[in-house]
Design a protein around this motif. Structure first.
Motif, PDB file in Angstrom:
ATOM      1  N   ARG A 101       0.827  -1.211   0.000  1.00 59.43           N
ATOM      2  CA  ARG A 101       0.000   0.000   0.000  1.00 59.43           C
ATOM      3  C   ARG A 101       0.859   1.258   0.000  1.00 59.43           C
ATOM      4  O   ARG A 101       0.530   2.250  -0.665  1.00 59.43           O
ATOM      5  CB  ARG A 101      -0.941  -0.022   1.198  1.00 59.43           C
ATOM      6  CG  ARG A 101      -2.080  -1.030   1.044  1.00 59.43           C
ATOM      7  CD  ARG A 101      -3.119  -0.857   2.136  1.00 59.43           C
ATOM      8  NE  ARG A 101      -2.642  -1.377   3.407  1.00 59.43           N
ATOM      9  CZ  ARG A 101      -2.825  -2.629   3.822  1.00 59.43           C
ATOM     10  NH1 ARG A 101      -3.459  -3.492   3.043  1.00 59.43           N
ATOM     11  NH2 ARG A 101      -2.380  -3.023   4.998  1.00 59.43           N
ATOM     12  N   VAL A 151       2.319   1.637  -3.559  1.00 55.65           N
ATOM     13  CA  VAL A 151       1.270   2.091  -4.478  1.00 55.65           C
ATOM     14  C   VAL A 151       0.990   3.572  -4.266  1.00 55.65           C
ATOM     15  O   VAL A 151       0.867   4.352  -5.228  1.00 55.65           O
ATOM     16  CB  VAL A 151      -0.004   1.252  -4.293  1.00 55.65           C
ATOM     17  CG1 VAL A 151      -1.178   1.878  -5.053  1.00 55.65           C
ATOM     18  CG2 VAL A 151       0.217  -0.175  -4.773  1.00 55.65           C
ATOM     19  N   THR A 176       5.115  -2.751 -11.467  1.00 56.67           N
ATOM     20  CA  THR A 176       4.674  -3.632 -10.393  1.00 56.67           C
ATOM     21  C   THR A 176       5.170  -3.087  -9.056  1.00 56.67           C
ATOM     22  O   THR A 176       6.208  -2.421  -8.991  1.00 56.67           O
ATOM     23  CB  THR A 176       5.220  -5.054 -10.557  1.00 56.67           C
ATOM     24  OG1 THR A 176       6.651  -5.049 -10.421  1.00 56.67           O
ATOM     25  CG2 THR A 176       4.842  -5.629 -11.910  1.00 56.67           C
ATOM     26  N   GLU A 201       1.104  -5.903  -6.959  1.00 60.49           N
ATOM     27  CA  GLU A 201       0.082  -5.143  -7.649  1.00 60.49           C
ATOM     28  C   GLU A 201       0.663  -4.561  -8.932  1.00 60.49           C
ATOM     29  O   GLU A 201       1.869  -4.304  -9.027  1.00 60.49           O
ATOM     30  CB  GLU A 201      -0.417  -3.989  -6.762  1.00 60.49           C
ATOM     31  CG  GLU A 201      -1.086  -4.430  -5.469  1.00 60.49           C
ATOM     32  CD  GLU A 201      -2.533  -4.814  -5.662  1.00 60.49           C
ATOM     33  OE1 GLU A 201      -2.777  -5.797  -6.407  1.00 60.49           O
ATOM     34  OE2 GLU A 201      -3.400  -4.152  -5.078  1.00 60.49           O
ATOM     35  N   VAL A 242       0.352  -1.169 -11.312  1.00 60.62           N
ATOM     36  CA  VAL A 242      -0.097   0.208 -11.112  1.00 60.62           C
ATOM     37  C   VAL A 242       0.317   1.073 -12.300  1.00 60.62           C
ATOM     38  O   VAL A 242       1.447   0.946 -12.803  1.00 60.62           O
ATOM     39  CB  VAL A 242       0.500   0.797  -9.814  1.00 60.62           C
ATOM     40  CG1 VAL A 242      -0.114   2.154  -9.510  1.00 60.62           C
ATOM     41  CG2 VAL A 242       0.309  -0.154  -8.632  1.00 60.62           C
ATOM     42  N   ARG A 284      -2.460   7.721  -9.349  1.00 57.62           N
ATOM     43  CA  ARG A 284      -2.157   6.419  -9.924  1.00 57.62           C
ATOM     44  C   ARG A 284      -3.456   5.650 -10.148  1.00 57.62           C
ATOM     45  O   ARG A 284      -4.518   6.004  -9.602  1.00 57.62           O
ATOM     46  CB  ARG A 284      -1.230   5.609  -9.024  1.00 57.62           C
ATOM     47  CG  ARG A 284      -1.838   4.901  -7.822  1.00 57.62           C
ATOM     48  CD  ARG A 284      -2.167   5.744  -6.643  1.00 57.62           C
ATOM     49  NE  ARG A 284      -1.064   6.620  -6.261  1.00 57.62           N
ATOM     50  CZ  ARG A 284      -1.229   7.770  -5.661  1.00 57.62           C
ATOM     51  NH1 ARG A 284      -2.468   8.178  -5.355  1.00 57.62           N
ATOM     52  NH2 ARG A 284      -0.219   8.545  -5.330  1.00 57.62           N
ATOM     53  N   VAL A 309      -4.661   1.603 -10.004  1.00 57.67           N
ATOM     54  CA  VAL A 309      -4.306   0.217  -9.682  1.00 57.67           C
ATOM     55  C   VAL A 309      -5.097  -0.709 -10.597  1.00 57.67           C
ATOM     56  O   VAL A 309      -6.329  -0.677 -10.605  1.00 57.67           O
ATOM     57  CB  VAL A 309      -4.595  -0.109  -8.204  1.00 57.67           C
ATOM     58  CG1 VAL A 309      -4.192  -1.551  -7.891  1.00 57.67           C
ATOM     59  CG2 VAL A 309      -3.851   0.857  -7.290  1.00 57.67           C
ATOM     60  N   THR A 315      -4.728  -4.167 -10.684  1.00 55.36           N
ATOM     61  CA  THR A 315      -5.027  -5.433 -10.031  1.00 55.36           C
ATOM     62  C   THR A 315      -6.223  -5.271  -9.102  1.00 55.36           C
ATOM     63  O   THR A 315      -6.312  -4.293  -8.363  1.00 55.36           O
ATOM     64  CB  THR A 315      -3.814  -5.917  -9.218  1.00 55.36           C
ATOM     65  OG1 THR A 315      -2.607  -5.565  -9.911  1.00 55.36           O
ATOM     66  CG2 THR A 315      -3.848  -7.412  -9.032  1.00 55.36           C
TER      67      THR A 315
END
Length: 350
Positions: free
Chosen positions: A246, A249, A311, A328, A330, A337, A339, A341
């Protein structure tokens, strides 16, 4: 790319890396060179691809079929062209032997290493490319959900990997971007474990890393599960890795140095006391290749661009016990961003 040639004072570029040839011309064969000049582009291939090349190449690209070998045809095309003697070549792709052969065929050409010229341009994806990657992500998630229905004690890693490949093809994947990683129990602490004959046991962590391909574009995702009820240490490291994902990301955004994204994820793991159990980069670019620019690691000097697809895959590996990696995909955007996934990050009990 022609603007870049002008900046580098190159009269032409010889492209040898097949994914870059596909990206610039549309050609998907396994044997080719592409010569790009200020006013023209020529795909050089052999007789096996005469029909395929004519069907695949885009407007603005001509085709030259080599009568004997590709190197001789490169020499002929450069001799006929009105380009100067400075021709760039992809030094990360062309072998020493092939560079020597080109030197022998094209004695008047001054060959200049071009660096990752095309790779840098490929690192920023347009909406069509991101659409293909998104479809590849969705196919992979569909196949993974189907696979989990057969996970049970006594099933081998090798059998699960074979079933996963089958499910991916059923879902519509063109090919496997890489051989799936299926690692259970203590073997889940091996970052690139090959699926073996080990059979799943109650209490095992199960790490699955795989991808799908749509229109040549790849996806790449990892999830870690547990067979039965998780032990406290398994919950702990899964929670740490989830938090690191998290954080990585959240740091992903156009204009951000890739090493800052790596640092955001890595700091979470280090603060939890597992810094020495995460020894690889946080991620990498994905596109026509499953590993491409930009690299998301502590040594990277690259910056994320709008449209960069990367990734985020931090991990904690405990040798002899097991490991957790979560991944994930991204897209870096201006001011944020996206995401791609959707498969949950929670520790799922099978």
């Amino acid at each position: 790319m022609r603007d870049r040639l002008h900046d580098l004072r190159l009269d032409a570029l010889l492209v040898s890396h097949l994914p870059s040839i596909r990206w610039l011309s549309g050609f998907t064969g396994s044997s080719a060179f592409l010569i790009v000049e200020p006013g023209s582009a020529t795909l050089i291939t052999d007789f096996r691809y005469r029909t395929q090349a004519s069907e695949e190449i885009w407007d603005g690209v001509s085709v030259a079929i080599a009568e004997s070998d590709l190197f001789g045809e490169v020499a002929r095309c450069l001799d006929e062209a009105e380009s100067g003697p400075r021709v760039g070549f992809e030094d990360h792709s062309l072998t020493v032997r092939d560079r020597r052969a080109l030197g022998e065929c094209c004695g008047a050409v001054m060959w200049e290493p071009s660096g990752p010229l095309v790779d840098e341009l490929r690192s920023s994806k347009d909406s069509e490319e991101i659409g293909s990657i998104t479809q590849a992500v969705q196919l992979a998630e569909q196949a993974l959900e189907a696979l989990l229905g057969i996970v049970a004690e006594g099933v081998s890693e090798r059998d699960l990997a074979a079933e996963l490949v089958y499910r991916l093809r059923l879902a519509g994947s063109e090919s496997n971007p890489f051989d799936p990683i299926v690692a259970s129990g203590p073997r889940s602490a091996l970052p690139h474990a090959k699926p073996g004959g080990r059979r799943l046991e109650e209490g095992d962590l199960l790490l699955i890393d795989f991808g799908a391909t749509v229109e040549g574009y790849c996806s790449d995702m990892t999830r870690t599960f547990v067979l039965g009820s998780p032990a406290a240490w398994q919950r702990e490291i899964h929670g740490v890795v989830s938090e690191a994902v998290r954080a990585g990301v959240a740091a992903t955004e156009a204009g951000v140095p890739a090493r800052d994204v790596d640092r955001a994820a890595r700091d979470v793991i280090a603060e939890a006391g597992f810094g020495d159990r995460f020894g690889h980069g946080t991620g990498h670019g994905v596109g026509l290749e499953v590993h491409e620019r930009p690299g998301v690691n502590s040594r990277s000097r690259e910056t994320l661009h709008a449209g960069s697809v990367v990734t985020i895959e931090p991990a904690v590996y405990l040798p002899g016990r097991g490991g957790v990696r979560l991944e994930e995909m991204v897209v870096a955007r201006e001011g944020g961003r996206e995401v791609l996934t959707r498969f949950p990050l929670v520790l799922r009990e099978l």
